[in-house]
Write a protein that holds these residues in place. Sequence first.
Motif, PDB file in Angstrom:
ATOM      1  N   GLY A   1       0.840  -1.188   0.000  1.00 59.16           N
ATOM      2  CA  GLY A   1       0.000   0.000   0.000  1.00 59.16           C
ATOM      3  C   GLY A   1       0.873   1.236   0.000  1.00 59.16           C
ATOM      4  O   GLY A   1       1.807   1.375  -0.793  1.00 59.16           O
ATOM      5  N   ALA A   2       0.596   2.152   0.935  1.00 56.54           N
ATOM      6  CA  ALA A   2       1.397   3.369   1.044  1.00 56.54           C
ATOM      7  C   ALA A   2       2.635   3.168   1.906  1.00 56.54           C
ATOM      8  O   ALA A   2       3.459   4.077   2.033  1.00 56.54           O
ATOM      9  N   LYS A   3       2.748   1.994   2.502  1.00 52.52           N
ATOM     10  CA  LYS A   3       3.886   1.726   3.387  1.00 52.52           C
ATOM     11  C   LYS A   3       4.692   0.548   2.844  1.00 52.52           C
ATOM     12  O   LYS A   3       4.629   0.233   1.649  1.00 52.52           O
ATOM     13  N   ARG A   4       5.427  -0.117   3.696  1.00 54.03           N
ATOM     14  CA  ARG A   4       6.244  -1.256   3.271  1.00 54.03           C
ATOM     15  C   ARG A   4       6.047  -2.420   4.227  1.00 54.03           C
ATOM     16  O   ARG A   4       5.688  -2.235   5.391  1.00 54.03           O
ATOM     17  N   GLY A   5       6.288  -3.622   3.697  1.00 53.66           N
ATOM     18  CA  GLY A   5       6.221  -4.818   4.529  1.00 53.66           C
ATOM     19  C   GLY A   5       7.224  -5.836   4.039  1.00 53.66           C
ATOM     20  O   GLY A   5       7.907  -5.649   3.021  1.00 53.66           O
TER      21      GLY A   5
END
Length: 400
Positions: free
Chosen positions: A382-386
């Motif tokens: 999404g708008a972040k990271r994983g």
Amino acid sequence: MSDMPWLTLIGLGEDGPEGLSPASQAALSEADVIMGPPRHLNLLPDDGKTRRISWPVPFADGIPELMKLRGRPVAVLASGDPFWFGAGSVITRDLGVHEWRAFPGTSSFSLTAARMGWPLEHTTCLGLHAAPLSRLRPHLAPEARLIVLLRDGQAIHDLGAYLTDQGFGDSTLTVFEALEGPWENRTDTRADAATEHAFSHPVCVALTVMGQGKALPRTSGLPDDFFDHDGQITKTPMRAVTLSTLAPCKYERLWDIGSGSGSIAIEWLLSDPTTEAIAIETRPDRTKRIKANADTLGVDGLRVITGTAPEALGDLPAPDAVFIGGGLSEALLNHLQETLCTGTRLVANAVTLEAEALLTHWQVKLGGTLLRVELSRARPLGAKRGWQAAYPVIQWSVTL
């Protein structure tokens, strides 16, 4: 036949016999036959008695001709030191130690280092008379100094083009023609400007590597983009772990079974120039790719076999280490256990549950180490990271 060796190897410079030692001059005067390249024969005065034979091209054709003279006093002329990237080891390979003697001259490497003021012990020396220029690839790094012997003047142009293609067109070339001869000539140029000059054999190049090209890392686990592949490749982190477990040593031979892109075998060969490797791969398109990768990275000596293990293993020279990257099966492991020498190191990587069960069974059977490697990379989420996990790899390593 006397106790005196019948064959004498003499290192002759471009200045002719004047610089030879008394022992070399005596050997020439005692010889019934003198063999050598035409340019060397032309440097000797003709006494009208000694038979002269021009060494043929290709070089290998001269060996049977020489062997016909076995037992007669024969002098063979070579450039500089016959045993430093020269013909000496090939000529004497099948002769007894008492059949020959050698009087080396000053090597082209020593002469070039003296002209350049380079410490020879810190300079890479390569003889590429009959070898591909890709052998330079592992040595190309900014500020590296190399002295390279080449087959002829045209090869200087080829060298310049190769360096430019690799991103090292800024490299400085100092070309010496006819070193230590009356027509010695020096030309200073750049790799990307080499074609602006004409050169004549014999040639030697002092090369200082410069440019923005990518140097090959000296540690195991090259970036994946150094290899052409179709997805069948042991990826960089796992390749580093695998090569560390295989632990290549000088003069050792590897079998890389299910080689894919050839990355394991190629990095094995990059670890030391004395190592050997054989890549076994079932698919012809992949074997072609393996050869291309090996040539690109300067290990053109990789032997590539198209076939299925264990059937393709029967006539191969025994390995010191075996890596199974593909084609793992009960039949293959049984074959390796029954045929490999005691002390052979075996490393196998597996991803599927079935292959993991097989390696677990064999670890109970033969011992060794089971290692589970789980790797994750940060990816957009999404708008972040994983973290995105790769399939875990099970590695079994054992010394038979």
